[in-house]
Design a protein around this motif. Structure first.
Motif, PDB file in Angstrom:
ATOM      1  N   SER A  66       0.823  -1.213   0.000  1.00 38.59           N
ATOM      2  CA  SER A  66       0.000   0.000   0.000  1.00 38.59           C
ATOM      3  C   SER A  66       0.856   1.261   0.000  1.00 38.59           C
ATOM      4  CB  SER A  66      -0.934   0.005   1.219  1.00 38.59           C
ATOM      5  OG  SER A  66      -0.211   0.212   2.423  1.00 38.59           O
ATOM      6  N   LEU A  67       2.056   1.182   0.561  1.00 40.70           N
ATOM      7  CA  LEU A  67       2.951   2.338   0.594  1.00 40.70           C
ATOM      8  C   LEU A  67       3.571   2.621  -0.773  1.00 40.70           C
ATOM      9  CD1 LEU A  67       4.768   1.758   4.007  1.00 40.70           C
ATOM     10  CD2 LEU A  67       2.903   3.347   3.508  1.00 40.70           C
ATOM     11  N   HIS A  68       3.386   1.688  -1.724  1.00 47.03           N
ATOM     12  CA  HIS A  68       3.895   1.886  -3.089  1.00 47.03           C
ATOM     13  C   HIS A  68       2.764   2.227  -4.058  1.00 47.03           C
ATOM     14  CE1 HIS A  68       7.143  -1.260  -1.812  1.00 47.03           C
ATOM     15  NE2 HIS A  68       7.348  -0.070  -1.272  1.00 47.03           N
ATOM     16  N   SER A  69       1.554   2.416  -3.548  1.00 39.93           N
ATOM     17  CA  SER A  69       0.384   2.584  -4.402  1.00 39.93           C
ATOM     18  C   SER A  69       0.246   4.020  -4.907  1.00 39.93           C
ATOM     19  CB  SER A  69      -0.882   2.193  -3.632  1.00 39.93           C
ATOM     20  OG  SER A  69      -1.100   3.106  -2.558  1.00 39.93           O
ATOM     21  N   PHE A  70      -0.649   4.172  -5.881  1.00 31.54           N
ATOM     22  CA  PHE A  70      -0.939   5.495  -6.439  1.00 31.54           C
ATOM     23  C   PHE A  70      -1.577   6.395  -5.382  1.00 31.54           C
ATOM     24  CE2 PHE A  70      -4.018   8.317  -8.591  1.00 31.54           C
ATOM     25  CZ  PHE A  70      -3.123   9.092  -9.320  1.00 31.54           C
ATOM     26  N   MET A  71      -2.456   5.820  -4.543  1.00 29.16           N
ATOM     27  CA  MET A  71      -3.106   6.612  -3.494  1.00 29.16           C
ATOM     28  C   MET A  71      -2.083   7.099  -2.476  1.00 29.16           C
ATOM     29  SD  MET A  71      -6.197   7.038  -4.260  1.00 29.16           S
ATOM     30  CE  MET A  71      -6.674   7.790  -2.713  1.00 29.16           C
ATOM     31  N   ALA A  72      -1.063   6.283  -2.204  1.00 35.11           N
ATOM     32  CA  ALA A  72      -0.011   6.722  -1.285  1.00 35.11           C
ATOM     33  C   ALA A  72       0.729   7.927  -1.864  1.00 35.11           C
ATOM     34  CB  ALA A  72       0.964   5.577  -1.015  1.00 35.11           C
ATOM     35  N   ARG A  73       0.921   7.944  -3.177  1.00 36.59           N
ATOM     36  CA  ARG A  73       1.546   9.110  -3.818  1.00 36.59           C
ATOM     37  C   ARG A  73       0.695  10.361  -3.615  1.00 36.59           C
ATOM     38  NH1 ARG A  73       5.630   8.121  -7.650  1.00 36.59           N
ATOM     39  NH2 ARG A  73       5.983   5.915  -8.126  1.00 36.59           N
ATOM     40  N   LEU A  74      -0.628  10.217  -3.782  1.00 36.94           N
ATOM     41  CA  LEU A  74      -1.522  11.356  -3.625  1.00 36.94           C
ATOM     42  C   LEU A  74      -1.502  11.885  -2.196  1.00 36.94           C
ATOM     43  CD1 LEU A  74      -4.667  10.269  -5.702  1.00 36.94           C
ATOM     44  CD2 LEU A  74      -2.821  11.825  -6.378  1.00 36.94           C
ATOM     45  N   ARG A  75      -1.291  10.994  -1.233  1.00 37.33           N
ATOM     46  CA  ARG A  75      -1.287  11.391   0.184  1.00 37.33           C
ATOM     47  C   ARG A  75       0.110  11.744   0.680  1.00 37.33           C
ATOM     48  NH1 ARG A  75      -5.786  11.197  -1.204  1.00 37.33           N
ATOM     49  NH2 ARG A  75      -7.609  10.250  -0.198  1.00 37.33           N
ATOM     50  N   ALA A  76       1.070  11.830  -0.239  1.00 37.36           N
ATOM     51  CA  ALA A  76       2.464  12.120   0.127  1.00 37.36           C
ATOM     52  C   ALA A  76       2.975  11.122   1.157  1.00 37.36           C
ATOM     53  CB  ALA A  76       2.607  13.549   0.651  1.00 37.36           C
ATOM     54  N   ALA A  77       2.519   9.855   1.012  1.00 36.34           N
ATOM     55  CA  ALA A  77       2.921   8.790   1.939  1.00 36.34           C
ATOM     56  C   ALA A  77       3.690   7.687   1.212  1.00 36.34           C
ATOM     57  CB  ALA A  77       1.680   8.199   2.612  1.00 36.34           C
TER      58      ALA A  77
END
Length: 254
Positions: free
Chosen positions: A44-55
């Motif tokens: 999950s830390l490599h996901s697209f949503m993680a990019r959006l959340r700056a995570a």
């Protein structure tokens, strides 16, 4: 480096800093979960949503405390979406290796039971549920958190004109998880007919009514009423009187 200034009774303190290389993120280690859940959280830390959340965290990327903080919260949100509402994610350490210039991250995760939240008797949109029920934010299913959600739901429906709204709670514990049921009883929809002040002899009614968030119904409006607004009105009116010197003033709603 400390330099005393004896003439003025002062001590100057100098911090001489050598930054060296900026560290990179290393491996992400997650403890306390099954191998399947561990991989899911790591991915999950490599996901697209993680990019959006700056995570977004990937080995070799620049290490920043802010991104690490975001990643911790993001892992918490991933577990909440899986209905682990009482879960806890803690960063145990970031172990820096000077030979590789990388810091391995260690997270300790406690998932807790699967928690299902059900609302019966009336419809409440999902985003509104998350706003009204602190169980989604507090990561706890203790009695106080559940009761706070109950009170918030009552105020929410009262604000929509269901002044007699009541909410009952039921906690069902089963081997495969816990279900929290909020049973909503709306009652008839009403309007605020009038808002007035009685017993006032020293201050203007207009001045006092400006401090009352309970409002009379208008065109296409049922007015503003809830138990929380009534309590806020009481506090506001008592504050006005006490600021005017009437320290023993009492306000009783009817």
């Amino acid at each position: 480096e400390i330099k005393p200034d004896f003439d003025h009774g002062l001590v100057d303190v100098f911090f001489n800093t050598k930054l060296g290389k900026r560290a990179k993120f290393g491996k992400v280690n997650i403890r306390g979960t099954s191998p399947e859940e561990t991989k899911k959280l790591q991915d999950s830390l490599h996901s697209f949503m993680a990019r959006l959340r700056a995570a977004y965290i990937k080995e070799g990327k620049n290490y920043t405390p802010r991104r690490l903080q975001n990643a911790t919260q993001y892992l918490q949100n991933v577990l909440i979406k899986q209905k682990f509402l009482a879960s806890q994610v803690k960063l145990i350490g970031a172990n820096y290796n000077p030979e590789t210039n990388k810091a391995d991250l260690d997270f300790d995760v406690t998932t807790g039971p699967v928690v299902n939240v059900k609302l019966t008797g009336a419809h409440v949109w999902g985003h509104t549920q998350h706003r009204l029920l602190p169980i989604y934010v507090e990561n706890s299913i203790n009695e106080g958190v559940i009761q706070e959600g109950q009170q918030n739901l009552v105020s929410y429906f009262q604000s929509k004109g269901y002044f007699d709204a009541k909410v009952d709670t039921n906690i069902i514990k089963q081997p495969n998880g816990t279900t929290i049921v909020y049973a909503i009883h709306e009652g008839p929809r009403k309007k605020v007919e009038s808002v007035s002040i009685k017993g006032n002899q020293h201050l203007g009614d207009d001045e006092l009514l400006s401090q009352v968030p309970v409002k009379k119904a208008r065109f296409l409006s049922h007015g503003s009423y809830s138990e929380q607004l009534v309590n806020k009105s009481i506090k506001n009116l008592q504050t006005v009187y006490r600021n005017a010197g009437y320290s023993q003033a009492q306000v009783v709603p009817q």
